[in-house]
Design a protein around this motif. Structure first.
Motif, mmCIF file in Angstrom:
data_model
loop_
_atom_site.group_PDB
_atom_site.id
_atom_site.type_symbol
_atom_site.label_atom_id
_atom_site.label_comp_id
_atom_site.label_asym_id
_atom_site.label_seq_id
_atom_site.Cartn_x
_atom_site.Cartn_y
_atom_site.Cartn_z
ATOM 1 N N GLY A 16 -3.437 5.500 -6.382
ATOM 2 C CA GLY A 16 -2.635 6.579 -6.931
ATOM 3 C C GLY A 16 -3.430 7.804 -7.307
ATOM 4 N N LEU A 17 -4.759 7.790 -7.091
ATOM 5 C CA LEU A 17 -5.587 8.950 -7.373
ATOM 6 C C LEU A 17 -5.479 9.978 -6.252
ATOM 7 C CD1 LEU A 17 -8.917 7.248 -8.556
ATOM 8 C CD2 LEU A 17 -7.333 8.525 -9.999
ATOM 9 N N VAL A 18 -5.449 11.255 -6.609
ATOM 10 C CA VAL A 18 -5.598 12.322 -5.629
ATOM 11 C C VAL A 18 -7.098 12.509 -5.388
ATOM 12 C CG1 VAL A 18 -5.255 14.770 -5.155
ATOM 13 C CG2 VAL A 18 -3.466 13.460 -6.312
ATOM 14 N N VAL A 19 -7.536 12.268 -4.160
ATOM 15 C CA VAL A 19 -8.960 12.321 -3.818
ATOM 16 C C VAL A 19 -9.227 13.590 -3.009
ATOM 17 C CG1 VAL A 19 -10.875 11.127 -2.677
ATOM 18 C CG2 VAL A 19 -9.046 9.794 -3.775
ATOM 19 N N PHE A 20 -10.245 14.340 -3.424
ATOM 20 C CA PHE A 20 -10.623 15.586 -2.763
ATOM 21 C C PHE A 20 -12.041 15.431 -2.236
ATOM 22 C CE2 PHE A 20 -11.224 20.438 -3.275
ATOM 23 C CZ PHE A 20 -10.644 20.679 -2.040
ATOM 24 N N SER A 21 -12.177 15.153 -0.934
ATOM 25 C CA SER A 21 -13.476 14.880 -0.310
ATOM 26 C C SER A 21 -14.031 16.160 0.297
ATOM 27 C CB SER A 21 -13.325 13.802 0.767
ATOM 28 O OG SER A 21 -14.568 13.479 1.335
ATOM 29 N N LEU A 22 -15.225 16.562 -0.148
ATOM 30 C CA LEU A 22 -15.742 17.899 0.121
ATOM 31 C C LEU A 22 -16.714 17.987 1.293
ATOM 32 C CD1 LEU A 22 -16.657 19.089 -3.499
ATOM 33 C CD2 LEU A 22 -14.451 19.239 -2.321
ATOM 34 N N MET A 48 -18.589 31.671 5.608
ATOM 35 C CA MET A 48 -17.915 30.455 6.062
ATOM 36 C C MET A 48 -16.945 29.954 5.002
ATOM 37 S SD MET A 48 -20.733 27.413 5.520
ATOM 38 C CE MET A 48 -22.104 28.293 6.239
ATOM 39 N N GLU A 49 -15.932 29.244 5.460
ATOM 40 C CA GLU A 49 -15.019 28.547 4.561
ATOM 41 C C GLU A 49 -15.489 27.105 4.407
ATOM 42 O OE1 GLU A 49 -10.539 30.408 4.732
ATOM 43 O OE2 GLU A 49 -11.046 28.754 6.078
ATOM 44 N N LEU A 50 -15.519 26.628 3.186
ATOM 45 C CA LEU A 50 -15.799 25.225 2.922
ATOM 46 C C LEU A 50 -14.475 24.489 2.798
ATOM 47 C CD1 LEU A 50 -18.636 25.558 0.252
ATOM 48 C CD2 LEU A 50 -18.882 25.169 2.713
ATOM 49 N N LEU A 51 -14.366 23.374 3.504
ATOM 50 C CA LEU A 51 -13.131 22.605 3.522
ATOM 51 C C LEU A 51 -13.247 21.335 2.696
ATOM 52 C CD1 LEU A 51 -12.162 22.809 7.309
ATOM 53 C CD2 LEU A 51 -11.314 24.229 5.435
ATOM 54 N N GLY A 52 -12.140 20.919 2.139
ATOM 55 C CA GLY A 52 -12.044 19.624 1.494
ATOM 56 C C GLY A 52 -10.853 18.880 2.073
ATOM 57 N N ARG A 53 -11.013 17.582 2.273
ATOM 58 C CA ARG A 53 -9.885 16.757 2.717
ATOM 59 C C ARG A 53 -9.215 16.153 1.492
ATOM 60 N NH1 ARG A 53 -8.105 13.509 7.843
ATOM 61 N NH2 ARG A 53 -7.929 15.720 8.328
ATOM 62 N N VAL A 54 -7.924 16.424 1.355
ATOM 63 C CA VAL A 54 -7.147 15.885 0.244
ATOM 64 C C VAL A 54 -6.446 14.616 0.706
ATOM 65 C CG1 VAL A 54 -5.335 16.331 -1.440
ATOM 66 C CG2 VAL A 54 -6.772 18.214 -0.641
ATOM 67 N N TYR A 55 -6.668 13.538 -0.043
ATOM 68 C CA TYR A 55 -5.944 12.289 0.142
ATOM 69 C C TYR A 55 -4.927 12.222 -0.988
ATOM 70 C CZ TYR A 55 -9.875 11.030 3.197
ATOM 71 O OH TYR A 55 -10.834 11.014 4.180
ATOM 72 N N MET A 107 0.837 -1.200 0.000
ATOM 73 C CA MET A 107 0.000 0.000 0.000
ATOM 74 C C MET A 107 0.873 1.252 0.000
ATOM 75 S SD MET A 107 -3.035 -1.084 2.662
ATOM 76 C CE MET A 107 -3.975 0.413 2.341
ATOM 77 N N THR A 108 0.448 2.225 -0.758
ATOM 78 C CA THR A 108 1.196 3.466 -0.848
ATOM 79 C C THR A 108 0.936 4.341 0.364
ATOM 80 O OG1 THR A 108 1.691 5.344 -2.286
ATOM 81 C CG2 THR A 108 -0.613 4.717 -2.080
ATOM 82 N N THR A 109 1.888 5.213 0.677
ATOM 83 C CA THR A 109 1.706 6.186 1.754
ATOM 84 C C THR A 109 0.772 7.294 1.277
ATOM 85 O OG1 THR A 109 3.924 5.735 2.614
ATOM 86 C CG2 THR A 109 2.875 7.795 3.304
ATOM 87 N N ILE A 110 -0.206 7.639 2.103
ATOM 88 C CA ILE A 110 -1.193 8.656 1.739
ATOM 89 C C ILE A 110 -1.125 9.803 2.735
ATOM 90 C CG2 ILE A 110 -3.646 9.153 1.393
ATOM 91 C CD1 ILE A 110 -3.975 6.113 0.792
ATOM 92 N N LYS A 111 -0.900 11.000 2.231
ATOM 93 C CA LYS A 111 -0.898 12.196 3.067
ATOM 94 C C LYS A 111 -2.291 12.802 3.056
ATOM 95 C CE LYS A 111 1.079 15.900 1.459
ATOM 96 N NZ LYS A 111 2.117 16.854 1.001
ATOM 97 N N GLU A 112 -2.845 13.083 4.245
ATOM 98 C CA GLU A 112 -4.175 13.683 4.355
ATOM 99 C C GLU A 112 -4.049 15.105 4.890
ATOM 100 O OE1 GLU A 112 -7.056 11.256 6.357
ATOM 101 O OE2 GLU A 112 -6.131 9.391 5.660
ATOM 102 N N ASN A 113 -4.776 16.000 4.251
ATOM 103 C CA ASN A 113 -4.698 17.405 4.616
ATOM 104 C C ASN A 113 -6.026 18.079 4.303
ATOM 105 O OD1 ASN A 113 -3.390 19.764 5.521
ATOM 106 N ND2 ASN A 113 -2.849 20.340 3.424
ATOM 107 N N ASP A 114 -6.436 19.029 5.139
ATOM 108 C CA ASP A 114 -7.666 19.792 4.904
ATOM 109 C C ASP A 114 -7.329 21.150 4.307
ATOM 110 O OD1 ASP A 114 -9.349 17.822 5.891
ATOM 111 O OD2 ASP A 114 -9.214 18.557 7.949
#
Length: 274
Positions: free
Chosen positions: A61-67, A17-24, A1-8
């Motif tokens: 390997g996809l960059v996932v942006f969860s809103l 308000m600010e809308l946040l997305g979590r980037v995987y 499994m690849t290493t995944i960095k998570e960031n908001d």
């Protein structure tokens, strides 16, 4: 499994308000991105809810942006779909930063999120989907169209599901529909089937629809009608029926979730590689 960095990251500002997305973000990215939209009957949950599927796709390997996006009852239709279009625009604007191709961004959503990704993708650049201000973007003309859509057990016709919930005395679903849509007329206007049959769509990307066989929240007749509506406009969609499984099963890790994710990947992979 690849290493995944998570960031908001904040991707839009609206109503103070600010809308946040979590980037995987996978360490070994393949150079493609996908926007993830959670379910919750348009009134509940957040960007963390679909973490299982988000991580599985990031592991490919996809960059996932969860809103995060505006939900009822505080906000009403089309607030959520406008925010989702803003999320696509943000990812496209920052494609170089994430190392992804701006013309290969996809959308994936489940349940009410499945409805929202279809509703947004069929008419991504109409005026109602240009109302959420994107951070770092002064041009409303940035394209919000997507290369493909994955709709997991989508509530494609809100009015039909509202009537279904009333008949079944599903009071929590009835309240959710009323909270986000407010009226039967608005539910009808938000129907994906209506958009197709009235030919109000502007885009018809490749689409995968997944339906669990024991889904108590999305009746089979609604999904059958959705498939019929797509056929009526000459658009062939891929369809996967998964017998014996309940609504929203893929929010939890399981062999069935792995099977669903494999089907999603088998659909996505040829589209992004062409």
């Amino acid at each position: 499994m690849t290493t995944i960095k998570e960031n908001d990251l904040p991707f839009a500002t609206t109503h103070g308000m600010e809308l946040l997305g979590r980037v995987y973000e996978p360490e070994e990215s393949i150079g493609y991105g996908i926007v993830m939209v959670h379910g919750g009957a348009w009134t509940a949950n957040d960007r963390f809810t679909p973490h299982v599927m988000s991580r599985l796709l990031a592991d490919r390997g996809l960059v996932v942006f969860s809103l995060d996006f505006r939900c009822g009852p505080t906000f009403q239709h089309p607030a959520a779909s406008a925010d989702i279009a803003a999320g696509v625009r943000y990812l496209r604007i920052h494609a170089e930063d994430f190392g992804i191709k701006p013309d290969k961004i996809g959308l994936i959503g489940s349940s009410s999120g499945g409805h929202l990704v279809l509703f947004t993708a069929l008419q991504p650049n109409v005026p109602m989907h240009q109302t959420t201000p994107v951070i770092d973007c002064e041009q409303k003309s940035v394209d919000a169209s997507v290369a493909y859509v994955v709709a997991l057990w989508p509530v494609s016709n809100p009015l039909a599901r509202f009537e279904y919930a009333l008949e079944g005395k599903r009071h929590e679903l009835v309240r959710a529909h009323q909270g986000y849509f407010g009226s039967r007329e608005t539910m009808h206007q938000a129907s994906v089937q209506r958009v197709l049959r009235s030919r109000e769509f502007t885009h018809l990307p490749p689409i995968l629809i997944v339906q669990p066989g024991e889904d108590a929240n999305v009746p089979q007749f609604m999904t059958n009608d959705l498939l019929s509506a797509f056929r009526g406009v000459g658009h062939d969609v891929e369809y996967l029926h998964m017998p014996g499984l309940p609504h929203a099963f893929a929010y939890e890790a399981s062999p069935d979730t792995d099977e669903c994710e494999q089907a999603v990947w088998d659909f996505i992979h040829p589209l992004i590689e062409t």
